[in-house]
Every structure is written in structure tokens, then in C-alpha cells.
Design a protein around this motif. Structure first.
Motif: not given
Length: 548
Positions: A349, A34, A385, A32, A402, A428, A430
Motif C-alpha cells: 500500500v 477504505w 483510496s 474491501d 484492518r 485512514e 483499509y
């Protein structure tokens, strides 16, 4: 580097103290990542809604002060009731274009602080309530084409009651139910009934679940059930509610532990995917995180930040005698956002490891999301992050798979200096592991699809895949985009549709799917959904379909 587990100590000061204990927590091989999309979008994205034209509308509150983004063309906002700036030429809402990674300012007049929203079947966002002059306001935003300048339309006194920290849910008939809010033990509908004396309907369950000044039942968790009733969770209690006759159909056992899960203790909740491919439909809810009872009072009185709750509860409503099954997250979390990923896994998150929601009420940001795998009941700790996302952060799922993450402002105004957690204006993205290049060989690509899908009617999807298809590992899923704020993804739901046939186009890598639309509007209310093909745990890019 692998972080050790932390435990948080309730202190006699407002300092957040932590110590490392125990064995390191293993986490998934990091496929994964960021990505910083926009360092400064001008506002703090307290509320987010993905629209069916690929845009995301975001807003914070009008009384944060002057934002970092000016309104276009010299436009200014005059509001004599505003508590921060009465004459304001800055924006407090933006429209973000995901594809081009650009944005433009929008003008919102009334205060949207801690408000709620749902999208109508035609794609128009209906946004309700807020604070001060926004507490009874309804605002509407209809998506427009590229280059057009659509903006908010507001109806300042439309609502029957004040709606601050209320929850919305789209209904099978296309109406929206608006439930609760601060000191509001009632609900109402949008559009409102056509008579002037409409005041909504009493809902004593909300009065019963209030923890005095701590409240702990704001932003109640609502989920529309396949039988047309609502699942309602407030504080520690949950019910099935028949909103048509205003009666409780069933009450479930309290969630074990006795700790509250709603604002300001701020856990989060999801309805697991509704699977139409099974002969017997199962309906299951999950509630995760939050803060222990009394944590809000301790934080407000500067007696310290209490360690956040680390448990999740699963409740299968279709069992004969439903009872909570408890699981433990690898990281305690309050103010986390729970979203369904296209695979049916759940990402959690944002948030903090100690404290509660509220001004300066939390510390120890949890910068690592976790992904929960419902089938084998396990959590994976994901990549970190670089940006804390505390109170007033948000997240939404995007069509490309995303997760868009923004917001965080634990201060009463915009505050960028001399504080531990400055107001965050960045966006952002992810990318979960399924977006890694290592999965490209088995990733489906939707080529064409029916744009409108009717209930119980056949529809087609043409797609390709680089390598040989394993039909048994293919599924068709629709996801309703959420209105996300304050750890609650309103209206979020996923339906796994019946796949009737898969036909290969000659010797090519192209295929055609025949599938069946949702059975009822109770299972999938009318409106716009992202449709994903998922093959061996790897999703396609989503395509928009309108269910009607």
C-alpha cells in the motif's frame, strides 16, 4: 471503473507524464473498503508503532515547522539547534487510541526525522536516531493505562554513532541491533555495553553496497532468521550475517535486473510466515518495488521521474542453492509499504508510480493497494483510496485486521497549499476482503486466552464460531507489530504455531484449542504479539499475548 495500465515516461522536465496502454487489469470483486478515521490528526504520520495496549504512537520530525496540534497545558519546546522553529508550542508526536478513535499530543524534544525503532520484551518502544540533535538520541515510550499521561523519555547522546536512516531489529536475547544510517558502515546494540569507549562494530558490507551520492543502501532490510543470524539486504545484494562474530556466513546472488531496492530507491521487504506445523521449516524473503538505478539523480536534477520497478523477488534461504524467483506486480511502485496480513497474504500500500524517495522526487501516486497471495503466486488489485500517500507515509496492521494508513509529506516543511501533493494529516483504515460481512459466518471469535505463552509450552484458547468448524482449515498465528517508516516494517514477523487439539464444548458453537508455544526465541523473540485464529482464510480479531 477499471483503470488501464499506465507507463511512465522519463521526461526532460519535472512534469510527470503518463499514457494508458494495454488491456484493463482485472481486480477482485470489491469486498474491501477504505474508511476516513481522522481528517486532521495534527501531524503527518511519518513513523508508526502499534503498542500492546491498543494505542498507536506516531511522529514526524521536529523541524517541519509548526504543526496543526498544540502541546497540552501551555507546554512549549525550546531547541536552539532546530532548523525550523527554535521555540515551538506544537506537537510532533501523537498517541492514537484505535478503539475510541481519539488522540492526544506527545512532546518529543530531539529531531526524530528518518529514525528507527523496536519494542522491548516488556512492551516499551525504544526509538533511535534521527537528524541534527536527534542523530545520537535514544527515546523510550512505555504504554500506560487509560487516563494516564505517559510521554517520551529521551537520552540525547546515548548512541555510539549517528543513526539517520538506520534499521533496528529485536534479537532473541531482548537486545536491539541498530544497523547503518547515512555514512555509517557499522552497527551497535541497545542497551549499549557498559563501557565508555563503545563505538559499535564495523560492517563493511554497507560500504560495499553504497551507490555514491545515490546511496541506495539506507534503511537496509533486516530479518531475524530461525537460526539466530540476520538476513541483510542492501541495494541489490543480500547476505546471512552472524552479528555475534561479525562475519558474513553466506552471500546470495544479486537480485536480477541490477536495480536498487533500498532508500532512496525505496522498495520494501517481508519475511514470509515461519510455519512450525511443517516437518521441515522453510525460510523465504520477498522484496518488491523500488526505483531503477540513477532514478534519484535524475529526479534531483529535474531531468524527470523514472517509472518505478514493477518486479518482486522471492528468495528461499533454506534451498540448497537459493536463487531469486521474479514476479511482476500489476502496478509499478516505489515507496510502498509491505505488511503481512493475518491470513499470511501480503498487502502493498502507499507509494508512487514514478520517481524516488526525497523532496518532490516522485509523481503519479499509486492509490490502489495490491494483495499478494504467496501460495498461488498471484496479485489482486484492491479498492482505491481517495488520498495520495507519497514520501513519508506509513501503515501498520491493527488487531481487528484492518490496516491503519497515514502520513505523506514530500516537502521540506509542512505545505498545504499550491502544491500537487499537500502534506497529509489524515488517518485512514483499509479493510481487506476478509472483514466483509460475507465472511462472518465462518469467522472465529476469541473468548478467552492465556495472556502469557512460554516457549515449547502448551497454552489454551477458547473461541466460538457461528457455523460448523472445519478443523483442517483452522490455524493459530502470532504477529509481531511493526515499527513502520520509509517503506520498511521493522521487526515484523508471523509464526504459525502447532495446533495440538480442538475440542468442542458439548453441542455449542464454542471450542477450546490446545496449542504449543514457539520453539525458540530465534523463531519468535520475546515480547508482545497479536494472536489470530484463522479459519478458512478468515481471521478473528487478534488477542494480545506475551511470549516469554
Amino acid at each position: 471503473m477499471i483503470n488501464s495500465v499506465k507507463t511512465f515516461i522519463v521526461t526532460t522536465s519535472i512534469l510527470c507524464l503518463s499514457i494508458a496502454i494495454g488491456e484493463p487489469i482485472p481486480f477482485l470483486m470489491q469486498l474491501d473498503r477504505w474508511e476516513l478515521l481522522v481528517p486532521n490528526i495534527g501531524i503527518s504520520a511519518m513513523h508508526m508503532q502499534l503498542l500492546h495496549n491498543g494505542m498507536v504512537i506516531m511522529f514526524d520530525r521536529t523541524d517541519f515547522g509548526v504543526s496543526n496540534l498544540s502541546l497540552p497545558g501551555g507546554i512549549c519546546r525550546f531547541d536552539p539547534s532546530d532548523t525550523a522553529v527554535k521555540f515551538d508550542c506544537s506537537a510532533h508526536s501523537v498517541l492514537y487510541d484505535v478503539v475510541s478513535n481519539t488522540y492526544r499530543a506527545l512532546k518529543v524534544q530531539t529531531d526524530t526525522w528518518c529514525s528507527s525503532g523496536s519494542v522491548l520484551p516488556n512492551g516499551t518502544l525504544v526509538q533511535t536516531g534521527g537528524y541534527n540533535d536527534g542523530e545520537r538520541a535514544t527515546r523510550m515510550f512505555s504504554p500506560c493505562g487509560y487516563g494516564e499521561t505517559c510521554d517520551w523519555i529521551e537520552f540525547p547522546q546515548y548512541l555510539a554513532q549517528r543513526r539517520w536512516y538506520a534499521t533496528n531489529q529485536i534479537l532473541p536475547d531482548g537486545r536491539i541491533i541498530v544497523v547503518g544510517g547515512r555514512r555509517q558502515f557499522n552497527f551497535e546494540f541497545f542497551p549499549r555495553p557498559d563501557h565508555h569507549r563503545y563505538r559499535g562494530s564495523r560492517f563493511d558490507f554497507l560500504r560495499e553496497t553504497t551507490d555514491g551520492s545515490n546511496e541506495n543502501n539506507l534503511y537496509p532490510f533486516l530479518h531475524l532468521l530461525p537460526d539466530g543470524n540476520l538476513f541483510v539486504f542492501a541495494n541489490t545484494r543480500s547476505i546471512v550475517f552472524d552479528y555475534k562474530s561479525n562475519r558474513i556466513v553466506r552471500e546470495f546472488p544479486e537480485i536480477p535486473g541490477g536495480d536498487p531496492r533500498n532508500y532512496p530507491s525505496s522498495g520494501s521487504s517481508i519475511l514470509f510466515p515461519i510455519d512450525e506445523t511443517k516437518n521441515t521449516m522453510e525460510v523465504e524473503i520477498m522484496v518488491c518495488g523500488g526505483a531503477p538505478k540513477g532514478a534519484f539523480s535524475r529526479a534531483k536534477s529535474q531531468h524527470g521521474f523514472t517509472r518505478a520497478i514493477s518486479t518482486c523477488g522471492r528468495l528461499k534461504l533454506t534451498d540448497q542453492n537459493p536463487s531469486w524467483e521474479m514476479e511482476t506486480m500489476p502496478l509499478p511502485r516505489v515507496m510502498g509499504d509491505m505488511l503481512l496480513l493475518p491470513t499470511g497474504n501480503v498487502i502493498i500500500v502507499n507509494g508512487a508510480g514514478a520517481g524516488t524517495a526525497g523532496w518532490e522526487n516522485a509523481c503519479d501516486p499509486v492509490t490502489r493497494p495490491v494483495i499478494y497471495h504467496p501460495f498461488d503466486r498471484r496479485f489482486s488489485i484492491m479498492s482505491t483510496s481517495s488520498r495520495p500517500r507519497m514520501y513519508h507515509s506509513s501503515a501498520v496492521l491493527l488487531p481487528d485486521g484492518r490496516v491503519l494508513v497515514g502520513g505523506s509529506n514530500p516537502h521540506i516543511y509542512y505545505n498545504f497549499t499550491n502544491v500537487e501533493y499537500p502534506t497529509e494529516l489524515s488517518l485512514e483504515a483499509y479493510s481487506p476482503p476478509y472483514l466483509s460481512f460475507t465472511s462472518d459466518s465462518i469467522r472465529p471469535k476469541i473468548l478467552t486466552n492465556d495472556k502469557v505463552v512460554s516457549y515449547k509450552r502448551l497454552f489454551n484458547v477458547d473461541f466460538s464460531i457461528p457455523q460448523f468448524l472445519t478443523t483442517d482449515l483452522l490455524s493459530v498465528r502470532i504477529v509481531a507489530p511493526s515499527f513502520t517508516t520509509h517503506s520498511l516494517a521493522m521487526n515484523q514477523r508471523m509464526v504459525i504455531l502447532k495446533l495440538l487439539s480442538v475440542t468442542r464444548e458439548g453441542l455449542t458453537n464454542s471450542y477450546r484449542i490446545n496449542a504449543l508455544g514457539p520453539s525458540t526465541a530465534e523463531i519468535a523473540p520475546p515480547g508482545y504479539y497479536m494472536m489470530f485464529l484463522v479459519h478458512a482464510g478468515v481471521p478473528s480479531v487478534g488477542a494480545w499475548v506475551q511470549i516469554e
